[in-house]
Design an enzyme around this catalytic site. Structure first.
Site, mmCIF file in Angstrom:
data_model
loop_
_atom_site.group_PDB
_atom_site.id
_atom_site.type_symbol
_atom_site.label_atom_id
_atom_site.label_comp_id
_atom_site.label_asym_id
_atom_site.label_seq_id
_atom_site.Cartn_x
_atom_site.Cartn_y
_atom_site.Cartn_z
ATOM 1 N N GLU A 1 60.227 8.696 43.027
ATOM 2 C CA GLU A 1 60.308 8.812 41.587
ATOM 3 C C GLU A 1 61.605 8.568 41.095
ATOM 4 O OE1 GLU A 1 57.807 10.743 39.823
ATOM 5 O OE2 GLU A 1 56.609 10.244 41.365
ATOM 6 N N SER B 1 23.212 68.079 50.169
ATOM 7 C CA SER B 1 23.856 69.179 51.144
ATOM 8 C C SER B 1 25.336 68.996 51.288
ATOM 9 C CB SER B 1 22.930 69.596 52.265
ATOM 10 O OG SER B 1 21.783 69.825 52.122
#
Length: 803
Positions: free
Chosen positions: A87, A462
């Site tokens: 770069e 229950s």
């Protein structure tokens, strides 16, 4: 000649002055609009939300950008060299602008008439990435140059590089080099070899064009060019250069894999974080630590899935998911790609049927055997209560081209299976603080993200009865109180018609002790207790456990569990019995830290007095650091008598020792208490239970309520899941029961009358009583005509005995 030289000289001076004036004018025009470079020191890069278990295992990551910022001193020098070679090889020498690069870009523009490269340095790219758009214009380029010069004056080269490598986009939602290394290679940038680093360094120029996953040939060319640049610049020797060139392109897509599978937990944490911070939850880099230990969550996942598969296979094989006969291998693989793995059950195509089993083709292009032994369960499904004949050979079950499901075993072998049609949910809490220890909201989050643990309101059956019995114990009844288990016809202000309730087996036992009625789950006893206490009074009591009034029916059917409650709400209510009578609030998030590890939040739940965190959460105590203001510890509210909670635990232990939860005796522990629950037509199956360490609730049923089967109950569907979970989490732990509180008496009781037994009374047993509710001795009564076999006269028996 002298005149010509003077002309050239003054022309150059004029051009220079013109350029200087132009640049000065541009600076004066643009400088007021330039952002402050100092802001780069405080820049906050977008970092995803990460959710962890209590032992720091990654559960999930949320956010559009995958980014893991890395400090400059953590970046390998080889990578920096590769990046600069690709770069900006003059980065160390220029002051933000490379005149040579700009002139080259200008020449290309003049020759072609198009912008081919911007001549940008890394510093200029930092200026563009942080402050500008990608617009291609001379004014934007001028601004970029001015910003680059300012950046170079105020930041060091190392700071500039650190900003650059953490900001750049490198494809596949990866921002920054560390995220890119994880996405393409599944490891940190620090662990890559030279060839892999060069591959990452080649991406900033064009992440799509040089992507090793999309275009490996072009990506390799770019990588090799960078390696050549490194070699020519003297950054690597010839041996390293040749070795890196010889490396194959080994990049492949790595999804950030969670270390712990807990998608329902992850979604709950995500939703809570969005509620706290809005959209910033996804970008500010929050690290969320939950209360869930990874080991317990893994056990919960396995227990629930195995339990649903076991139930599903009891009810037969529903056939292949699809049939693809007469196709080629390539076509099969293309079709398989459309099917996802669900709850660890992989899709596969049957390629061969033999006497010993079948061969299947899986999505990874492997052909593997499935044994006949793993297929023998596959009787044809006719309906919930009926199965077809037992298969005699693999051909009776499947044929070539069938898409089926297989489950991979620990030894790598495959087992024939199918995706269960029923669903389940499991919630486990620390009863002393409400910390969620594990939670599973369904068979597979990929199949359905509907979290049944906190969203599915179902009738608890229950498993709700303990709340009725607790109300009775706090109303003066005792575990020895006799209640008549006999037929009854009811009609009251809350019922539109007469109701004839019955027990599940349509039998009646006559006068029965409350303790026995609970472990035998006698419906009519629960109804009589509720009727005697009164609906309104009972509802006010039961609402203390955290149940919303609108979810509780205002009629006697409440005694049979017709409320609409989630598994989380049931577990929260049951925690009161496990912790000695205190109301706790379930919570999930123990800690929130910012991107730098600074604590933003520490949970401070209301705890039961004198309790300590569970072993798994001991390292997550409130305000573990001094960086947050110390909060006053919160104390949970006591909502029922601690003696009531202790007696309820004793009664619920009998459910396991001699009642509907007897299967749990296989765990070999004496510290377990619990209760099954089954609704009408077995549409819902429940089991809730606890010891002094964990309270756990399991529900199982169909999302659209329908019968689980004629012989399926809470004890056959939900209880095995609960057992597999609690058996694993309590393995090697000592028995741990709640401590017995003061104010209790243990007396010998006459089994017929429920009164204190005289010496020599046959079949007398020991019972727990609150000191003020202990029954009078038999010596206070004269033998008479009461309940058959009872020495008590009818007019001296408690009203509840006479129903």
């Amino acid at each position: 000649m002298i005149r010509l030289l003077k002309f050239i000289w003054w022309s150059c001076v004029a051009v220079f002055c013109g350029l200087l004036l132009s640049f000065s004018g541009a600076f004066l025009y643009l400088s007021p609009t330039l952002p402050s470079v100092e802001s780069l020191r405080q820049v906050q890069l977008q970092i995803p939300l990460r959710v962890y278990s209590s032992d720091a295992k990654l559960i999930a990551e949320f956010g559009e950008m995958r980014r893991s910022p890395i400090r400059f001193d953590e970046i390998p020098k080889e990578f920096i060299s590769a990046l600069l070679a690709a770069e900006d090889d003059n980065f160390a020498n220029h002051y933000g602008v490379d005149v040579t690069s700009l002139m080259r870009a200008a020449t290309q523009l003049l020759k072609s008439g198009q912008i081919q490269s911007g001549g940008s340095t890394i510093t200029m790219q930092v200026a563009k990435n942080f402050f500008l758009t990608s617009e291609r214009s001379f004014s934007r380029k001028a601004t970029e140059i001015l910003l680059a010069l300012q950046i170079e004056r105020e930041l060091s080269k190392d700071e500039i590089l650190e900003l650059y490598v953490n900001k750049i986009y490198l494809g596949h939602r990866a921002y920054g080099i560390e995220a890119a290394a994880q996405v393409y290679y599944g490891k940190s940038i620090r662990d890559l070899n030279l060839a892999q680093m060069a591959m990452i360094a080649g991406l900033p120029k064009a992440p799509s064009r040089y992507n090793p996953l999309v275009n490996p040939t072009r990506a390799k060319e770019r990588r090799d060019w960078i390696l050549g640049r490194l070699y020519r610049l003297g950054r690597i020797d010839q041996a390293s250069y040749e070795q890196a060139l010889a490396e194959e392109v080994d990049a492949r897509y790595h999804v950030p894999a969670p270390e712990l599978s807990a998608p329902y937990i992850a979604e709950m944490a995500r939703a809570e974080m969005v509620g706290r911070y809005g959209s910033e939850a996804y970008t500010e880099g929050f690290n969320v630590t939950t209360t869930v230990p990874s080991q317990l969550q893994e056990v919960a996942n396995t227990a629930l899935r195995d339990g649903l598969i076991a139930y599903d296979q009891r009810h037969g094989y529903r056939g292949p998911e699809s049939r693809l006969p007469g196709m080629t291998r390539e076509t099969w693989l293309a079709e398989l790609a459309k099917y996802r793995s669900i709850g660890g059950l992989e899709p596969a195509v049957v390629t061969q049927v033999e006497k010993s089993g079948i061969l299947v083709l899986t999505r990874n292009s492997e052909e593997q055997a499935v044994s006949w032994d793993s297929m023998k369960w596959a009787r044809p499904f006719l309906n919930t209560n009926s199965l077809g004949p037992r298969p005699q050979q693999p051909g009776d079950v499947t044929q070539i081209g069938d898409i089926v499901r297989v489950q991979r075993q620990e030894d790598g072998s495959l087992r024939f299976t199918q995706v269960p049609a029923a669903q389940s949910a499991l919630v486990s809490l620390d009863p002393y603080s409400g910390a969620i220890q594990s939670l599973v909201g369904g068979f597979s989050f990929d199949q359905s993200n509907y979290n049944r643990a906190v969203q599915a309101k179902r009738q608890p059956g229950s498993s709700f009865k303990p709340f009725i019995y607790s109300a009775a114990l706090d109303s003066g009844y005792t575990a020895a109180t006799l209640v008549n288990d006999a037929p009854i016809i009811l009609s009251d202000d809350y019922l539109s018609q007469k109701w004839r309730p019955k027990n599940d087996n349509n039998t009646f036992l006559g006068p029965i002790r409350m303790r026995e009625a609970l472990y035998k789950s006698r419906n009519l006893v629960s109804i009589r207790l509720l009727q005697d206490m009164g609906i309104d009074r009972s509802l006010r009591y039961i609402e203390r456990f955290g149940f919303a009034p609108q979810d509780l029916p205002r009629n006697l059917s409440l005694a049979l569990g017709t409320a609409s409650l989630t598994p989380m709400e049931i577990a929260e209510g049951w925690a009161v019995f496990a912790n000695g009578g205190y109301k706790i609030e379930p919570y999930l998030i123990e800690r929130i830290d910012d991107r730098n590890g600074k604590p933003l939040f520490r949970a401070n739940p209301a705890r039961v007095p004198g309790s300590a965190p569970t072993e798994e959460n001991a390292n997550l105590t409130v305000n573990a650091t001094d960086e947050l203001p110390l909060e006053e510890p919160k104390v949970a509210e006591q909502i029922i008598d601690e003696r009531t909670a202790y007696i309820m635990t004793s009664m619920l232990q009998d459910v396991i020792k001699r009642g509907t939860g007897r299967r749990a005796l296989a765990l070999g522990r004496n510290d377990l208490a619990g209760k099954t629950g089954t609704t009408n037509e077995s549409k819902d199956s429940w089991f809730s239970g606890y010891n002094a360490d964990y309270v756990t609730t399991v529900w199982a049923g169909f999302d659209q309520p329908e019968s689980l089967g004629r012989h399926e109950y809470g004890g056959t569907v939900a209880l095995p899941i609960w057992m597999n979970y609690m058996g694993a989490v309590l393995k090697d732990r000592p028995n741990h029961l709640p401590k017995e509180p003061k104010g209790l008496l243990t007396l010998r009781v006459d089994p017929i009358s429920g009164r204190a037994a005289a010496p020599g009374t046959p079949d007398a047993y020991f019972e727990l009583f609150k000191s003020e509710d202990s029954p009078p001795p038999m010596s206070e009564f004269e033998p008479g005509m009461g309940v058959p076999g009872s020495p008590l006269p009818a007019d001296e028996m408690a009203p509840i005995d006479l129903f």
